[in-house]
Every structure is written in C-alpha cells, then in structure tokens.
Design a protein around this motif. Sequence first.
Motif, PDB file in Angstrom:
ATOM      1  N   PRO A 254       0.807  -1.232   0.000  1.00 35.85           N
ATOM      2  CA  PRO A 254       0.000   0.000   0.000  1.00 35.85           C
ATOM      3  C   PRO A 254       0.836   1.276   0.000  1.00 35.85           C
ATOM      4  N   GLU A 255       2.003   1.223   0.632  1.00 33.92           N
ATOM      5  CA  GLU A 255       2.855   2.419   0.634  1.00 33.92           C
ATOM      6  C   GLU A 255       3.307   2.752  -0.787  1.00 33.92           C
ATOM      7  N   LEU A 256       3.643   1.724  -1.574  1.00 35.87           N
ATOM      8  CA  LEU A 256       4.049   1.949  -2.959  1.00 35.87           C
ATOM      9  C   LEU A 256       2.886   2.496  -3.778  1.00 35.87           C
ATOM     10  N   VAL A 257       1.686   1.940  -3.556  1.00 35.70           N
ATOM     11  CA  VAL A 257       0.519   2.443  -4.280  1.00 35.70           C
ATOM     12  C   VAL A 257       0.308   3.924  -3.968  1.00 35.70           C
ATOM     13  N   ALA A 258       0.437   4.296  -2.713  1.00 33.37           N
ATOM     14  CA  ALA A 258       0.269   5.698  -2.338  1.00 33.37           C
ATOM     15  C   ALA A 258       1.333   6.576  -3.003  1.00 33.37           C
ATOM     16  N   GLU A 259       2.552   6.054  -3.088  1.00 37.69           N
ATOM     17  CA  GLU A 259       3.620   6.793  -3.762  1.00 37.69           C
ATOM     18  C   GLU A 259       3.293   6.974  -5.247  1.00 37.69           C
ATOM     19  N   CYS A 260       2.770   5.903  -5.842  1.00 40.29           N
ATOM     20  CA  CYS A 260       2.374   5.974  -7.255  1.00 40.29           C
ATOM     21  C   CYS A 260       1.266   6.997  -7.465  1.00 40.29           C
ATOM     22  N   MET A 261       0.284   7.001  -6.563  1.00 40.44           N
ATOM     23  CA  MET A 261      -0.834   7.926  -6.702  1.00 40.44           C
ATOM     24  C   MET A 261      -0.408   9.363  -6.470  1.00 40.44           C
ATOM     25  N   ALA A 262       0.529   9.557  -5.573  1.00 42.16           N
ATOM     26  CA  ALA A 262       1.055  10.909  -5.365  1.00 42.16           C
ATOM     27  C   ALA A 262       1.739  11.406  -6.637  1.00 42.16           C
ATOM     28  N   ALA A 263       2.456  10.502  -7.312  1.00 44.28           N
ATOM     29  CA  ALA A 263       3.141  10.876  -8.554  1.00 44.28           C
ATOM     30  C   ALA A 263       2.133  11.204  -9.653  1.00 44.28           C
ATOM     31  N   ILE A 264       1.095  10.374  -9.777  1.00 44.43           N
ATOM     32  CA  ILE A 264       0.070  10.624 -10.797  1.00 44.43           C
ATOM     33  C   ILE A 264      -0.656  11.929 -10.495  1.00 44.43           C
ATOM     34  N   GLY A 265      -1.084  12.079  -9.232  1.00 42.77           N
ATOM     35  CA  GLY A 265      -1.816  13.277  -8.851  1.00 42.77           C
ATOM     36  C   GLY A 265      -1.011  14.549  -9.046  1.00 42.77           C
ATOM     37  N   GLY A 266       0.296  14.454  -8.844  1.00 41.20           N
ATOM     38  CA  GLY A 266       1.154  15.613  -9.033  1.00 41.20           C
ATOM     39  C   GLY A 266       1.417  15.943 -10.491  1.00 41.20           C
ATOM     40  N   ALA A 267       1.127  14.972 -11.367  1.00 41.23           N
ATOM     41  CA  ALA A 267       1.435  15.146 -12.791  1.00 41.23           C
ATOM     42  C   ALA A 267       0.254  15.676 -13.596  1.00 41.23           C
ATOM     43  N   VAL A 268      -0.970  15.494 -13.088  1.00 41.38           N
ATOM     44  CA  VAL A 268      -2.161  15.842 -13.874  1.00 41.38           C
ATOM     45  C   VAL A 268      -3.143  16.673 -13.045  1.00 41.38           C
ATOM     46  N   LYS A 269      -4.034  17.350 -13.763  1.00 42.36           N
ATOM     47  CA  LYS A 269      -5.088  18.123 -13.116  1.00 42.36           C
ATOM     48  C   LYS A 269      -6.410  17.368 -13.085  1.00 42.36           C
ATOM     49  N   VAL A 270      -6.566  16.348 -13.935  1.00 40.29           N
ATOM     50  CA  VAL A 270      -7.797  15.552 -13.919  1.00 40.29           C
ATOM     51  C   VAL A 270      -7.765  14.621 -12.703  1.00 40.29           C
TER      52      VAL A 270
END
Length: 338
Positions: A113-129
């Motif tokens: 789950p920590e890796l998933v959260a890291e992945c989501m932080a990266a995605i969220g930081g990259a896009v506005k949608v």
Amino acid sequence: MKKQHNLLCIAPMMEWTDRHCRMLHRTLSARALLYTEMLTTGAILHGDRARLLAYDPAEHPVALQLGGSEPADLAAAARIGEAEGYDEINLNVGCPSDRVQSGRFGACLMREPELVAECMAAIGGAVKVPATVKCRIGVDDQDPEESLFALVDLCAKAGVTTFVVHARKAWLQGLSPKENRDIPPLDYPLVYRLKRERPDLTIVINGGVGSLDEAEAHLAQVDGVMLGRAAYHTPDLLGDVDARIFGEARRMTAVAAVEAYKPYIARELAAGTHLAAMTRHMLGLFHGVPGARAWRRILTVEGVKAGAGLEVIDRALAAISGLQEQRLARGLEAGEAA
C-alpha cells in the motif's frame, strides 16, 4: 452529495472495452463513465501510442486505466493520457492475472500500500484531472478489514478522493483470473462500512452487480456503482441508465442504439476497420428477445467475411423484427380463433 459522473461506470475489461465497445456503450448511455482497458505504462511510453490511446470524442466522459508500479513512469503515462483528453487517470490495483503479477502491478500491489500511495502521489502531481484507484478488498490471506482500509487511508493522504472497490479478495495463487471473478465471496458490507467511516471519500462499488435494480440498491449505501460483465453481455440494460440512475428522460432501445451506432461503424469501415471488430460487442444486445439467436448467428457468421458491411447489421435487424412480427401475427390468429 454524490458526484454525478461516478454514479454509474462501465468497468475496464481486458480485450472487451476497446474503443469500439465504448462507442456502443455510449450510444446506450450518454452519462455513464467509461473506462479503457488497462494499458501498461510501458505500452504507452514505448508502444504505438496513437493506436493504444485512440478514442472518439463522443466517448466523454472516459477514463484511462493504467497498469504499473514505477511512480515516474506512471506520472509520465498519466501526463500523456491527460494531454490526449482523458477525463480521469485510474490505477489498476485489482487485476489478478499471472501476467500482471509478473509485471508487479494489478492486485499484487494490495500487499504494497505504501508503494501504491507513492504511485498515486506521482500521478496526482502530474495531472489536473482526477487520479483514482481501482482495488480489491485484499489478496490471499490478508484480512480485508486491514488491507482495504490501509490502502485507502494511505492513498487518501496522497490526495486520492475516489476509490473503485471490487468487493472480493483476489487469490493470486491457485485460482485463475476467471475463477477470481466468482469464487472468493463478495463482501459488500465491508465496502458500505468504508463509505460510512470515510464519508468524505467517493466510494464506487464493483463486483457481481448484475442489474440496475442491484445498482440502485447499492447507491443507497455508496456513491457509485461500476458494472462489468453485465454491461458487456447484456448491454441493452445500459439503455435505461440515464433515466433510472441519472434521472433524465432519455431511454434508448436496443434497435435505436444499433441505428445510432451505424454511422460510427460506417466511418470505421471506411478507415479500414473490419466489421467483426465492432459487431462482436453487439452480440448480447437482444438477449432474451425473440430472434436473438438469429441476430448473433448473422453477425458472427457473416460479419467476419471479407468486405462485410452495414448490410450484415441490417439483415440481422431484419431477422429480429421478422420473428417478432411472426409472433405478433400468431398471437392475433390465436385471439381470433378464441
């Protein structure tokens, strides 16, 4: 307040929800949120991007589902998806297939789950949608009450506000992907509890939902419902989605949907797409209707022939209407005889 576009979604399904399938579904419902098949970051970054990410503007709202576990690659793929116009970027944390596991993405990420959260932080930081997660309640011997809440809470801290939860565990050893769709028991109450205890999050429930009656029942407990196999195998049910789920006057019959789909088919045929690539998604449209067998037979047998065009669909529709007319005539004759 429930987000309108999340009320009813069509699940990402490998080898099924391609762009042709999504256009058929869009003719049936103008409001349902559509999802692509899962696309790996490697395919998007290094493959035939134009082909993989192609969609018709009429598909909106449509989400891109990604498979991957490298934050930088996911961020790069998400930026590409947003640039292509997708309305949402979703991370797959639910697919149990061996191929997906070997690539370290899909349901096996429930263990990280920590890796998933890291992945989501990266995605969220990259896009506005919106950046969203589609997950299971757990895998193998995990306690779902711990695994689901841990994943959701960590991702929420990373900025995720919408979760699509397939209400089954995934068994990564000993069960096939097909068996993983049916054998582990569904736990809808756990997903309901997640919504009650995390009221600020948008929770969409997925798994085993077979009808709009069931969808409406779930909507009393959660924010949205994702339909999978029911939407694919009996797509005519989507014709009532806009009226029953979104409260609009629009209803679409199967025949009207075929007629609405035909201009798209004509454009694709002219571009070199084979008819069968589109008609294969239509086979279940008349499920339970007199003439459905003839409809499927004509599309299946004649649709694969070289040069097959719209005339095949017209013949299949004629078979449906012809059988219905015969039944009506027999009914009238029986009434007169009585």
